[in-house]
Design a protein around this motif. Structure first.
Motif, short mmCIF file in Angstrom:
data_model
loop_
_atom_site.label_atom_id
_atom_site.label_comp_id
_atom_site.label_asym_id
_atom_site.label_seq_id
_atom_site.Cartn_x
_atom_site.Cartn_y
_atom_site.Cartn_z
N ILE A 18 0.84 -1.20 0.00
CA ILE A 18 0.00 0.00 0.00
C ILE A 18 0.87 1.24 0.00
N ASP A 19 1.91 1.20 0.81
CA ASP A 19 2.83 2.33 0.87
C ASP A 19 3.49 2.55 -0.48
N ARG A 20 3.92 1.47 -1.14
CA ARG A 20 4.56 1.59 -2.44
C ARG A 20 3.59 2.15 -3.48
N GLN A 21 2.31 1.72 -3.44
CA GLN A 21 1.31 2.23 -4.41
C GLN A 21 1.07 3.72 -4.21
N SER A 22 0.98 4.14 -2.92
CA SER A 22 0.71 5.56 -2.65
C SER A 22 1.88 6.43 -3.07
N LEU A 23 3.10 5.90 -2.96
CA LEU A 23 4.27 6.67 -3.36
C LEU A 23 4.41 6.76 -4.87
N SER A 24 3.88 5.76 -5.58
CA SER A 24 4.02 5.76 -7.04
C SER A 24 3.01 6.65 -7.73
N VAL A 25 1.95 7.11 -7.02
CA VAL A 25 0.92 7.96 -7.62
C VAL A 25 1.20 9.40 -7.23
#
Length: 318
Positions: A20-27
């Protein structure tokens, strides 16, 4: 034989949170830029190496999914029903048309056989006569003459299966279930006589006769393949002669879905003539060579007319 399900891994929660953290950082959000893969790796550490089997998907609302599925089901059913009726209905309609046409042709053949037997008893080999004037001056008199000779199959044979029979309750002066005698024509009151003349021949048009050597006479039977004797036609109303040459008007009065008529020829053959072919025929079976609903102008001019028609226009029928 029960095999327990493997429990979730102990690091499932950590892997999920890290993804989830990785997805939020990629957007990227407004005013920021997306982080590179190297930044993500440095921020999340080596936990990503152990979380490759964990995948996140966008959740779908159960209600929305159910509604969407229902609509697709309804659309599929509607399409299937439309295709079904598009295939089946024309087939059923055509089968009903063919069945009624065949039944009508069969009745015309039976009437043709009766006419042939009548001719064989006639010294001059002529078809049943339509009088030039008086109570017997109408095309439907053929039925009365066949009936008196004992040759009429039955009274119902006069009604074409493709055309609705007249309501008996509306014709209290005449019993449509029986054929009157020729003598009754001379004894009936005027109103009753008119109804007899109107319905005696049923739905079938009969030959009005011909002019032979300047004399009006019933046609002499010669087994001609081109000489029309009878036809099924619902022209029981006062259809104008000019309308017989117009396809749009004539189709409203024809039976068999307005497609055409069955015609009985002198040689006993019954032929279905479509509306387009009917208009293009050099010898129109419902008109004489002068384009009138009157007797033929010569011995080879066949002119058929519904029951109530006299052999000539403005002929007294009583």
């Amino acid at each position: 034989a029960y095999v327990p399900v493997d429990p979730p891994s102990v690091d499932l929660v950590a892997c999920t949170l890290s993804l989830i953290d990785r997805q939020s950082l990629s957007v990227p959000t407004e005013g920021t830029e997306a982080s590179s893969g190297a930044d993500l790796q440095s921020r999340s550490g080596s936990i990503y190496e152990d979380c490759d089997s964990v995948k996140l998907s966008v959740p779908t609302s159960p209600i929305a999914a159910s509604t969407s599925s229902r609509w697709l089901d309804w659309i599929g059913v509607a399409a299937a029903v439309t295709i079904f009726f598009g295939i089946v209905l024309p087939t059923l309609t055509n089968e009903r048309f063919e069945a009624r046409k065949a039944a009508c042709q069969d009745q015309l053949r039976r009437l043709g056989l009766a006419l042939t037997q009548f001719v064989s008893r006639s010294p001059e080999q002529r078809l049943p006569a339509v009088a030039e004037s008086g109570p017997e001056a109408f095309a439907g008199v053929y039925a009365l003459r066949l009936n008196e000779a004992g040759l009429m199959p039955n009274s119902e044979v006069r009604w074409c299966p493709s055309i609705a029979s007249p309501d008996a309750s509306e014709n209290t002066l005449v019993n449509l279930g029986e054929i009157q005698s020729v003598n009754s024509l001379h004894q009936s009151p005027v109103d009753q006589l008119k109804q007899i003349q109107r319905y005696a021949g049923g739905h079938y048009a009969y030959n009005l006769g011909v002019i032979d050597e300047d004399r009006y006479t019933p046609p002499k039977f010669e087994s001609r393949a081109s000489f029309a004797v009878m036809a099924d036609t619902p022209l029981v109303g006062n259809l104008a002669v000019s309308d017989l040459g117009r396809s749009d008007e004539l189709s409203k009065w024809l039976g068999h879905d307005g497609r055409g008529i069955n015609v009985l020829y002198e040689d006993g053959r019954v032929r279905f003539i479509s509306l387009d072919s009917l208009q293009a025929m050099p010898d129109h079976p419902l008109l004489n060579h002068q384009g009138n609903v009157e007797a033929g102008v010569n011995i080879d001019d066949a002119s058929l007319a519904p029951s109530w028609r006299p052999p000539f226009t403005d002929v007294p029928q009583r």
